[in-house]
Design a protein around this motif. Structure first.
Motif, PDB file in Angstrom:
ATOM      1  N   SER A 175      63.535 -21.880  -3.286  1.00 55.08           N
ATOM      2  CA  SER A 175      63.955 -21.501  -1.928  1.00 55.08           C
ATOM      3  C   SER A 175      62.774 -21.434  -0.967  1.00 55.08           C
ATOM      4  CB  SER A 175      64.674 -20.149  -1.975  1.00 55.08           C
ATOM      5  OG  SER A 175      63.839 -19.156  -2.547  1.00 55.08           O
ATOM      6  N   SER A 176      61.639 -20.905  -1.420  1.00 53.89           N
ATOM      7  CA  SER A 176      60.471 -20.821  -0.541  1.00 53.89           C
ATOM      8  C   SER A 176      59.906 -22.205  -0.229  1.00 53.89           C
ATOM      9  CB  SER A 176      59.396 -19.943  -1.185  1.00 53.89           C
ATOM     10  OG  SER A 176      59.061 -20.428  -2.472  1.00 53.89           O
ATOM     11  N   ARG A 177      59.900 -23.098  -1.220  1.00 52.35           N
ATOM     12  CA  ARG A 177      59.423 -24.456  -0.961  1.00 52.35           C
ATOM     13  C   ARG A 177      60.344 -25.191   0.005  1.00 52.35           C
ATOM     14  NH1 ARG A 177      55.640 -26.925  -4.510  1.00 52.35           N
ATOM     15  NH2 ARG A 177      54.833 -25.489  -6.064  1.00 52.35           N
ATOM     16  N   LEU A 190      41.309 -24.693  -9.106  1.00 51.94           N
ATOM     17  CA  LEU A 190      41.409 -26.098  -8.711  1.00 51.94           C
ATOM     18  C   LEU A 190      42.756 -26.435  -8.080  1.00 51.94           C
ATOM     19  CD1 LEU A 190      39.760 -27.747 -11.848  1.00 51.94           C
ATOM     20  CD2 LEU A 190      38.703 -27.228  -9.642  1.00 51.94           C
ATOM     21  N   LEU A 191      43.594 -25.432  -7.816  1.00 52.97           N
ATOM     22  CA  LEU A 191      44.919 -25.663  -7.249  1.00 52.97           C
ATOM     23  C   LEU A 191      44.992 -25.111  -5.839  1.00 52.97           C
ATOM     24  CD1 LEU A 191      47.188 -24.682 -10.282  1.00 52.97           C
ATOM     25  CD2 LEU A 191      46.496 -26.971  -9.578  1.00 52.97           C
ATOM     26  N   THR A 192      45.706 -25.827  -4.979  1.00 54.48           N
ATOM     27  CA  THR A 192      45.947 -25.326  -3.624  1.00 54.48           C
ATOM     28  C   THR A 192      47.043 -24.263  -3.666  1.00 54.48           C
ATOM     29  OG1 THR A 192      47.606 -27.044  -3.194  1.00 54.48           O
ATOM     30  CG2 THR A 192      45.316 -27.563  -2.659  1.00 54.48           C
ATOM     31  N   HIS A 193      47.222 -23.608  -2.533  1.00 54.22           N
ATOM     32  CA  HIS A 193      48.251 -22.564  -2.478  1.00 54.22           C
ATOM     33  C   HIS A 193      49.642 -23.152  -2.715  1.00 54.22           C
ATOM     34  CE1 HIS A 193      49.652 -18.664  -0.282  1.00 54.22           C
ATOM     35  NE2 HIS A 193      50.233 -18.822  -1.453  1.00 54.22           N
ATOM     36  N   TRP A 194      49.898 -24.336  -2.176  1.00 52.46           N
ATOM     37  CA  TRP A 194      51.207 -24.960  -2.380  1.00 52.46           C
ATOM     38  C   TRP A 194      51.439 -25.305  -3.849  1.00 52.46           C
ATOM     39  CZ3 TRP A 194      55.506 -25.493   0.343  1.00 52.46           C
ATOM     40  CH2 TRP A 194      56.464 -26.418  -0.077  1.00 52.46           C
ATOM     41  N   GLU A 195      50.403 -25.710  -4.554  1.00 48.07           N
ATOM     42  CA  GLU A 195      50.543 -26.033  -5.971  1.00 48.07           C
ATOM     43  C   GLU A 195      50.676 -24.782  -6.831  1.00 48.07           C
ATOM     44  OE1 GLU A 195      47.876 -30.133  -5.662  1.00 48.07           O
ATOM     45  OE2 GLU A 195      46.995 -28.257  -6.388  1.00 48.07           O
ATOM     46  N   GLN A 196      50.161 -23.646  -6.358  1.00 48.50           N
ATOM     47  CA  GLN A 196      50.335 -22.394  -7.089  1.00 48.50           C
ATOM     48  C   GLN A 196      51.683 -21.738  -6.814  1.00 48.50           C
ATOM     49  OE1 GLN A 196      46.933 -19.700  -6.547  1.00 48.50           O
ATOM     50  NE2 GLN A 196      45.757 -21.451  -5.835  1.00 48.50           N
ATOM     51  N   LEU A 197      52.327 -22.135  -5.719  1.00 47.49           N
ATOM     52  CA  LEU A 197      53.560 -21.474  -5.292  1.00 47.49           C
ATOM     53  C   LEU A 197      54.649 -21.625  -6.353  1.00 47.49           C
ATOM     54  CD1 LEU A 197      54.635 -19.962  -2.806  1.00 47.49           C
ATOM     55  CD2 LEU A 197      55.516 -22.130  -1.968  1.00 47.49           C
ATOM     56  N   ASP A 198      55.252 -20.482  -6.737  1.00 45.94           N
ATOM     57  CA  ASP A 198      56.336 -20.443  -7.734  1.00 45.94           C
ATOM     58  C   ASP A 198      55.934 -21.104  -9.051  1.00 45.94           C
ATOM     59  OD1 ASP A 198      58.044 -19.135  -5.947  1.00 45.94           O
ATOM     60  OD2 ASP A 198      58.669 -21.024  -5.062  1.00 45.94           O
ATOM     61  N   TYR A 199      54.642 -20.981  -9.401  1.00 47.35           N
ATOM     62  CA  TYR A 199      54.104 -21.521 -10.656  1.00 47.35           C
ATOM     63  C   TYR A 199      54.330 -23.024 -10.773  1.00 47.35           C
ATOM     64  CZ  TYR A 199      53.606 -16.679 -12.118  1.00 47.35           C
ATOM     65  OH  TYR A 199      53.253 -15.365 -12.186  1.00 47.35           O
ATOM     66  N   GLY A 200      54.362 -23.720  -9.636  1.00 48.84           N
ATOM     67  CA  GLY A 200      54.527 -25.162  -9.650  1.00 48.84           C
ATOM     68  C   GLY A 200      55.945 -25.659  -9.787  1.00 48.84           C
ATOM     69  N   GLY A 244      60.237 -10.188   3.881  1.00 44.92           N
ATOM     70  CA  GLY A 244      59.768 -10.215   5.258  1.00 44.92           C
ATOM     71  C   GLY A 244      58.796 -11.330   5.582  1.00 44.92           C
ATOM     72  N   MET A 245      58.432 -12.147   4.596  1.00 48.84           N
ATOM     73  CA  MET A 245      57.439 -13.192   4.842  1.00 48.84           C
ATOM     74  C   MET A 245      58.004 -14.282   5.736  1.00 48.84           C
ATOM     75  SD  MET A 245      54.372 -13.985   4.349  1.00 48.84           S
ATOM     76  CE  MET A 245      53.335 -15.400   4.643  1.00 48.84           C
ATOM     77  N   TRP A 246      59.224 -14.701   5.481  1.00 51.37           N
ATOM     78  CA  TRP A 246      59.826 -15.769   6.287  1.00 51.37           C
ATOM     79  C   TRP A 246      60.042 -15.314   7.732  1.00 51.37           C
ATOM     80  CZ3 TRP A 246      64.233 -18.050   2.708  1.00 51.37           C
ATOM     81  CH2 TRP A 246      63.639 -18.506   1.523  1.00 51.37           C
ATOM     82  N   LEU A 247      60.456 -14.068   7.905  1.00 46.57           N
ATOM     83  CA  LEU A 247      60.657 -13.537   9.256  1.00 46.57           C
ATOM     84  C   LEU A 247      59.331 -13.440  10.002  1.00 46.57           C
ATOM     85  CD1 LEU A 247      62.529 -12.300  11.389  1.00 46.57           C
ATOM     86  CD2 LEU A 247      62.191 -10.087  10.273  1.00 46.57           C
ATOM     87  N   THR A 248      58.284 -12.976   9.318  1.00 48.99           N
ATOM     88  CA  THR A 248      56.965 -12.889   9.943  1.00 48.99           C
ATOM     89  C   THR A 248      56.448 -14.261  10.339  1.00 48.99           C
ATOM     90  OG1 THR A 248      56.512 -10.955   8.569  1.00 48.99           O
ATOM     91  CG2 THR A 248      54.629 -12.009   9.627  1.00 48.99           C
ATOM     92  N   TYR A 249      56.662 -15.238   9.491  1.00 52.50           N
ATOM     93  CA  TYR A 249      56.250 -16.613   9.783  1.00 52.50           C
ATOM     94  C   TYR A 249      56.974 -17.152  11.022  1.00 52.50           C
ATOM     95  CZ  TYR A 249      56.519 -21.707   9.226  1.00 52.50           C
ATOM     96  OH  TYR A 249      56.527 -23.062   9.436  1.00 52.50           O
TER      97      TYR A 249
END
Length: 235
Positions: free
Chosen positions: A179-181, A164-174, A103-108
């Protein structure tokens, strides 16, 4: 003797002379409740799933007990923990999966649409201004939450690696090109095209929209993963 045989033969009724209603009643199919053929395979599937989960948990329990044995044969105190299967997450850092959760993509998408409707409802905002403001506000929020804010709001046992990592750098363990990226890379591009179309490619709106798009596209490049240009936002 012949009379007795005749009497007994006359008393016995042949099978071919039985009433047809009895045959019909014996061969009549049993009536099943509504939705029986739909719910029965589903219940069977759920029962098999629960059975496999129980077998898997008992297998893990036995393996843990075997690992708890010491060399001298004594047993270490073993505590059985009940797992909330399907409820609790098993991620070390929940920030890695929050953007790909259900539901995250739909909410966005609904949030961006709601922002645009609110801006359109303001009387002194024209349609081009509303689209440009939607694009700029969306890209500003994406830059702040995905590329500027570092760390995680959760308590993680990673010894401060995510600090020291942004949310984008943490996403899917890098991992790149998941698909989310891809979704969060394509969405600002689509919004940019819509804003450019509804502003009729006005030079002033085009400059604002293009600049805001580049601020969220450049940090998403795989070549800039973990890179701090001129040391900005390094600590």
């Amino acid at each position: 003797m012949q009379e007795l045989e005749r009497g007994s033969s006359s008393e016995s009724v042949p099978r071919s002379q039985t009433s047809p209603s009895a045959c019909v009643s014996s061969t009549r199919p049993r009536l099943l409740p509504l939705g029986y053929h739909f719910w029965r395979p589903l219940r069977r599937k759920q029962a098999n799933k629960q059975r496999s989960m129980r077998a898997r948990s008992s297998q893990h329990l036995q393996q843990a007990r075997m690992r708890a044995r010491r060399g001298d044969g004594s047993l270490v105190l073993f505590c059985r923990v009940k797992m909330n299967v399907g409820v609790a997450h098993s991620e070390v850092n929940p920030n890695t999966r929050v953007m790909s959760s259900r539901g995250m993509w739909l909410t966005y998408t609904l949030g961006v649409g709601l922002l645009h409707i609110v801006l359109l409802s303001i009387p002194f905002f024209s349609v081009p201004v509303a689209w440009t403001l939607t694009n700029v506000i969306h890209n500003l929020g994406m830059y702040v939450f995905l590329h500027a804010v570092k760390g995680t709001p959760f308590e993680t046992p990673d010894q401060g690696k995510a600090r020291l990592l942004t949310h984008w750098e943490q996403l899917d363990y890098g991992v790149q090109f998941t698909s989310s990226r891809k979704f969060f890379t394509i969405s600002p591009i689509i919004l940019y095209f819509l804003a450019s179309f509804y502003t009729k490619y006005d030079p002033t709106h085009f400059i604002f929209n293009t600049t805001s798009l580049l601020t969220v596209l450049i940090p998403k490049l795989p070549q800039l993963h973990g890179v701090r240009i001129f040391g900005i936002n390094k600590y």
